[in-house]
Design a protein around this motif. Sequence first.
Motif, PDB file in Angstrom:
ATOM      1  N   SER A   9       0.830  -1.213   0.000  1.00  0.00           N
ATOM      2  CA  SER A   9       0.000   0.000   0.000  1.00  0.00           C
ATOM      3  C   SER A   9       0.860   1.257   0.000  1.00  0.00           C
ATOM      4  N   ILE A  10       1.911   1.257   0.808  1.00  0.00           N
ATOM      5  CA  ILE A  10       2.807   2.413   0.872  1.00  0.00           C
ATOM      6  C   ILE A  10       3.507   2.617  -0.467  1.00  0.00           C
ATOM      7  N   SER A  16       1.955   6.532  -6.957  1.00  0.00           N
ATOM      8  CA  SER A  16       0.903   7.411  -7.484  1.00  0.00           C
ATOM      9  C   SER A  16       1.248   8.888  -7.314  1.00  0.00           C
ATOM     10  N   VAL A  17       1.905   9.225  -6.232  1.00  0.00           N
ATOM     11  CA  VAL A  17       2.263  10.624  -5.980  1.00  0.00           C
ATOM     12  C   VAL A  17       3.467  11.055  -6.806  1.00  0.00           C
ATOM     13  N   SER A  18       4.388  10.134  -7.039  1.00  0.00           N
ATOM     14  CA  SER A  18       5.656  10.507  -7.660  1.00  0.00           C
ATOM     15  C   SER A  18       5.817  10.068  -9.113  1.00  0.00           C
ATOM     16  N   ASP A  19       4.917   9.258  -9.613  1.00  0.00           N
ATOM     17  CA  ASP A  19       5.024   8.699 -10.967  1.00  0.00           C
ATOM     18  C   ASP A  19       6.250   7.796 -11.142  1.00  0.00           C
ATOM     19  N   ILE A  20       6.733   7.241 -10.042  1.00  0.00           N
ATOM     20  CA  ILE A  20       7.817   6.259 -10.104  1.00  0.00           C
ATOM     21  C   ILE A  20       7.171   4.890 -10.241  1.00  0.00           C
ATOM     22  N   ASP A  21       7.725   4.048 -11.097  1.00  0.00           N
ATOM     23  CA  ASP A  21       7.185   2.706 -11.301  1.00  0.00           C
ATOM     24  C   ASP A  21       7.338   1.878 -10.027  1.00  0.00           C
ATOM     25  N   LEU A  22       6.307   1.096  -9.705  1.00  0.00           N
ATOM     26  CA  LEU A  22       6.325   0.269  -8.488  1.00  0.00           C
ATOM     27  C   LEU A  22       7.569  -0.610  -8.388  1.00  0.00           C
ATOM     28  N   VAL A  23       8.015  -1.168  -9.507  1.00  0.00           N
ATOM     29  CA  VAL A  23       9.169  -2.072  -9.473  1.00  0.00           C
ATOM     30  C   VAL A  23      10.461  -1.345  -9.116  1.00  0.00           C
ATOM     31  N   ASP A  24      10.462  -0.026  -9.247  1.00  0.00           N
ATOM     32  CA  ASP A  24      11.649   0.768  -8.934  1.00  0.00           C
ATOM     33  C   ASP A  24      11.680   1.249  -7.482  1.00  0.00           C
ATOM     34  N   ILE A  25      10.656   0.887  -6.701  1.00  0.00           N
ATOM     35  CA  ILE A  25      10.576   1.323  -5.310  1.00  0.00           C
ATOM     36  C   ILE A  25      10.933   0.148  -4.412  1.00  0.00           C
ATOM     37  N   GLY A  26      12.180   0.117  -3.949  1.00  0.00           N
ATOM     38  CA  GLY A  26      12.648  -0.967  -3.089  1.00  0.00           C
ATOM     39  C   GLY A  26      12.256  -0.736  -1.638  1.00  0.00           C
ATOM     40  N   ASP A  27      12.297  -1.803  -0.874  1.00  0.00           N
ATOM     41  CA  ASP A  27      11.930  -1.728   0.544  1.00  0.00           C
ATOM     42  C   ASP A  27      12.828  -0.782   1.324  1.00  0.00           C
ATOM     43  N   SER A  28      14.088  -0.749   0.973  1.00  0.00           N
ATOM     44  CA  SER A  28      15.028   0.106   1.701  1.00  0.00           C
ATOM     45  C   SER A  28      15.322   1.400   0.948  1.00  0.00           C
ATOM     46  N   ALA A  29      14.508   1.682  -0.075  1.00  0.00           N
ATOM     47  CA  ALA A  29      14.727   2.885  -0.882  1.00  0.00           C
ATOM     48  C   ALA A  29      14.555   4.141  -0.037  1.00  0.00           C
ATOM     49  N   SER A  30      15.548   4.997  -0.104  1.00  0.00           N
ATOM     50  CA  SER A  30      15.478   6.283   0.571  1.00  0.00           C
ATOM     51  C   SER A  30      14.627   7.215  -0.288  1.00  0.00           C
ATOM     52  N   PHE A  31      13.669   7.876   0.346  1.00  0.00           N
ATOM     53  CA  PHE A  31      12.782   8.755  -0.400  1.00  0.00           C
ATOM     54  C   PHE A  31      13.549   9.859  -1.126  1.00  0.00           C
ATOM     55  N   LYS A  32      14.504  10.469  -0.445  1.00  0.00           N
ATOM     56  CA  LYS A  32      15.242  11.588  -1.043  1.00  0.00           C
ATOM     57  C   LYS A  32      16.390  11.120  -1.931  1.00  0.00           C
ATOM     58  N   GLU A  33      17.282  10.308  -1.381  1.00  0.00           N
ATOM     59  CA  GLU A  33      18.487   9.935  -2.110  1.00  0.00           C
ATOM     60  C   GLU A  33      18.216   8.963  -3.258  1.00  0.00           C
ATOM     61  N   ASP A  34      17.474   7.880  -2.991  1.00  0.00           N
ATOM     62  CA  ASP A  34      17.264   6.855  -4.013  1.00  0.00           C
ATOM     63  C   ASP A  34      16.146   7.209  -4.994  1.00  0.00           C
ATOM     64  N   LEU A  35      15.072   7.796  -4.469  1.00  0.00           N
ATOM     65  CA  LEU A  35      13.916   8.081  -5.320  1.00  0.00           C
ATOM     66  C   LEU A  35      13.858   9.532  -5.795  1.00  0.00           C
ATOM     67  N   GLY A  36      14.709  10.386  -5.207  1.00  0.00           N
ATOM     68  CA  GLY A  36      14.802  11.771  -5.643  1.00  0.00           C
ATOM     69  C   GLY A  36      13.570  12.617  -5.347  1.00  0.00           C
ATOM     70  N   LEU A  37      12.874  12.308  -4.266  1.00  0.00           N
ATOM     71  CA  LEU A  37      11.658  13.038  -3.914  1.00  0.00           C
ATOM     72  C   LEU A  37      11.980  14.267  -3.080  1.00  0.00           C
ATOM     73  N   ASP A  38      11.286  15.366  -3.355  1.00  0.00           N
ATOM     74  CA  ASP A  38      11.507  16.587  -2.585  1.00  0.00           C
ATOM     75  C   ASP A  38      10.535  16.643  -1.406  1.00  0.00           C
TER      76      ASP A  38
END
Length: 83
Positions: A9-10, A16-38
Motif C-alpha cells: 500500500s505504501i 501514485s504521488v511521484s510517478d515512479i514505477d512500483l518495481v523501482d521502489i525498493g523496501d530500503s529505498a530512501s525517499f530523497k536519495e534513491d527516489l529523488g523526492l523533494d
Amino acid sequence: MTELEIRDSIKKVVASVSDIDLVDIGDSASFKEDLGLDSLVLLEISVDIGLQFALDIPEEQLMQLRTVQDAVELVQQCLVAKV
C-alpha cells in the motif's frame, strides 16, 4: 493487516504521488536519495499514508520517515496502538 499488505500500500502511494514505477521502489529505498523526492512530495506521501490507513500520525513522526521500511514500521506501530 500484514506487513506485506502495508508495504504494498505504501509503495502504491509513493508510485501514485511521484510517478515512479512500483518495481523501482525498493523496501530500503530512501525517499530523497534513491527516489529523488523533494519535501513537498514527501508531505503529500505522508498525508496519503495517514489517509490510506485511517491513522492520525503526528506530523513530526511523518517528517522523520527516510525509507519505505521506516514508513512500514511507523504504520505498524500506529495500527497496534490504535487497537
